[in-house]
Structures are given as C-alpha cells and as structure tokens.
Design a protein around this motif. Structure first.
Motif, PDB file in Angstrom:
ATOM      1  N   TRP A  47       8.087  94.621  36.695  1.00 44.70           N
ATOM      2  CA  TRP A  47       7.301  95.134  37.822  1.00 44.70           C
ATOM      3  C   TRP A  47       7.327  96.659  37.846  1.00 44.70           C
ATOM      4  O   TRP A  47       8.341  97.280  37.499  1.00 44.70           O
ATOM      5  CB  TRP A  47       7.855  94.619  39.153  1.00 44.70           C
ATOM      6  N   PRO A  82       8.737 100.402  43.257  1.00 37.78           N
ATOM      7  CA  PRO A  82       8.222 100.174  44.610  1.00 37.78           C
ATOM      8  C   PRO A  82       7.184 101.203  45.070  1.00 37.78           C
ATOM      9  O   PRO A  82       6.291 100.845  45.839  1.00 37.78           O
ATOM     10  CB  PRO A  82       9.475 100.259  45.493  1.00 37.78           C
ATOM     11  N   TYR A  94       7.120  95.244  46.820  1.00 33.98           N
ATOM     12  CA  TYR A  94       8.498  95.762  46.832  1.00 33.98           C
ATOM     13  C   TYR A  94       8.637  96.938  47.787  1.00 33.98           C
ATOM     14  O   TYR A  94       9.687  97.122  48.410  1.00 33.98           O
ATOM     15  CB  TYR A  94       8.961  96.127  45.414  1.00 33.98           C
ATOM     16  N   LEU A 130      16.138  88.709  45.139  1.00 30.74           N
ATOM     17  CA  LEU A 130      15.672  89.169  46.450  1.00 30.74           C
ATOM     18  C   LEU A 130      16.096  88.204  47.562  1.00 30.74           C
ATOM     19  O   LEU A 130      16.514  88.631  48.650  1.00 30.74           O
ATOM     20  CB  LEU A 130      14.147  89.302  46.398  1.00 30.74           C
TER      21      LEU A 130
END
Ligand SMILES: C[S@@+](CC[C@H](N)C(=O)[O-])C[C@H]1O[C@@H](n2cnc3c(N)ncnc32)[C@H](O)[C@@H]1O
Length: 270
Positions: free
Chosen positions: A143, A146, A152, A224
C-alpha cells in the motif's frame, strides 16, 4: 508457554478471515493483479508463482492468460478458497520465507500485498530470487503511505487522536517499509536483482455504507484489527465513530469509494 510471534498471529488471523477477505480489502487488491502480471510479462506458457496468493486472483488470472500458474499461501483456508475459485491454477500451502521449490523453477514471481504481512520480508525476497530463472521477473505491491491512501489516513489519524499506535504487539517490520521506493530498491539490489522500477497503481476501495467499514476492518485485516483490539473499550469506540464519520464523506455514485493506491515494485534476476 512461548508468547505467539507476529508470524503466528498473522497466520491465525488469515486462517480465520479467508472467507470474508474478498468482501473487504480483497475487493480493492484485485485491481493490482493485471498491473503485476504485466510487470512480470505473463503470457502463454509463462511459469508463474503467486506468493501469498490469498483467494487466488493472481495465479487464477495468469492461468487465464495461458500461464502455468502456481499460488502459495501459509493459510490453508486461503488455499482451499483459491482452489475453489480458480481450478485451472495450482494452489498449495507454503511459506513465502522458505519456498518449497527448486531454484530457477519460475519465469515470473509476484507477491500482491504480502510482504507487509511478513515477519522476515528480506527472506521472502531472497527466496523469490532463488526460485526465479535467470532473466525472470519479480514484482510486488504494497500500500502507498497514509498521506496518499485515504483509508489508512483516516484510520491512523483516528487512532492517533483517540487511542494509541504503540500497542503491545510482538515485534514486526514497519507496515509501510516497502512503500518507500529507496528502501525497496536497497533490499532488491542487496538480493541480487537489477532493472528496478517503481510505479503507483491507482486502486479504489468500494464499500456499501460508512458503518460497514468497521466490520470490514475486523473481517479482512489482521494487524489493523489487532491494533484496534488492543485499545481501551472507550478509545476503540471513539476510533470507530471517527472512522464511520470520515468514511461517510467519500460518497460516490450511490455508494462509497476511497482512493487506496498501491506502490508496485518490479525487478529482474540477471
Ligand atoms: C493482504 S493478503 C493478500 C492476498 C492477495 N495476494 C491479494 O492481493 O489480495 C496477505 C496474504 O499473505 C499471506 N501470507 C502472509 N505471510 C505469509 C507467508 N509467510 N507465507 C505465505 N503466505 C503469507 C496471508 O495468508 C494472506 O493471504
């Protein structure tokens, strides 16, 4: 009794979440499959290995291109799901950090959103190098960090504001380590790869309702979920509310969608 390692917790989590993963983040990661297969040049006759294959889309779509495709995963429930979804590919249980294949067995190796879940990602990269034939290609996705990833950004800012990020989980590599192109280049060069390329793939995560985002975190994310489970009940409730409120702002065409870009890193074995 020994405390569970990060790898044990990840494996237990993925075993439990296999059937619900495709309804959550698995819906977004599918968008990276064709860019990954293109990056490693998959076509008829390619011998392709999909590491950390999850529900099987990478190997499945490679088989659809005429490749001889194998997918491996350390969660047996994921392997069963992948076999049911893509009978034309070959799926088996296996550990990315210690691959059960001879050297030079594949022309192409991919790993979609797997490295960021591994305890020893360098070992997984060295193993990918070993099983590749000379001239073969390797590509992985992780990914984007953020600041460019709406999901995120939302969850981690809520966690920072109402709870804590430094929850007592077993030691693990940083989640966004390979989102940094310099770090990816450094590790791939050290493993022996050349012809490195880094690109961003603009993925989108669609969800039914703002409330469903919370459910999807617990049903399709492992680290998470553990970070949320380690908050106090009060902090967790506040984080949930902030995420629901934020998720409700991404309304599009009668549904909801967040920009969840991936970083795609590709390289060649000389
Ligand atoms: C986020 S999912 C990605 C699945 C799929 N590649 C995708 O793009 O949707 C991460 C996967 O990595 C697998 N995984 C994590 N560590 C692994 C390891 N050491 N060996 C094999 N599979 C692993 C998990 O079981 C899980 O299926």
């Amino acid at each position: 009794m020994e405390p569970a390692s990060f790898k044990d917790l990840e494996r237990t989590g993925w075993i439990a979440k296999a059937s619900t993963y495709p309804l959550g983040f698995g819906g977004a990661t599918k968008g990276a499959v064709d860019p990954l297969l293109d990056a490693v040049g998959v076509s008829r006759g390619t011998r392709l290995l999909d590491i950390a294959c999850g529900p099987g889309d990478g190997a499945g779509r490679a088989a659809g291109r005429g490749a001889t495709a194998v997918g491996i995963n350390f969660a047996p429930t994921m392997v069963e799901l992948a076999r049911r979804r893509f009978p034309e590919a070959n799926f088996r249980e296996g550990d990315a950090e210690s691959l059960d294949f001879a050297e030079a067995s594949f022309d192409a190796v991919i790993c979609a959103f797997g490295l960021l879940h591994m305890a020893e990602p360098e070992r997984a990269i060295t193993e990918a190098f070993r099983v590749l034939a000379p001239g073969g290609h390797y590509a992985f996705t992780v990914w984007a960090p953020p600041e460019r990833h709406q999901f995120y950004e939302l969850v981690f800012s809520a966690m920072n504001e109402y709870g804590r990020m430094d929850v007592p989980l077993p030691p693990a590599p940083p989640f966004f380590r390979f989102s940094d192109p310099d770090e990816s280049r450094r590790v791939l060069l050290a493993a022996g790869f050349d012809e490195l390329k880094v690109d961003e793939v603009p993925l989108v995560w669609r969800y039914k309702s703002a409330e469903s985002v919370i459910d999807m975190i617990y049903k399709s994310a492992v680290r998470l979920s553990m970070m949320l489970e380690h908050q106090t009940a009060d902090a967790r409730e506040r984080i949930h509310q902030a995420v629901i409120e934020g998720a409700g702002k991404f309304r599009q065409y009668g549904g909801y969608a967040m920009a969840v870009p991936a970083v795609l890193v590709a390289a060649r074995k000389p």
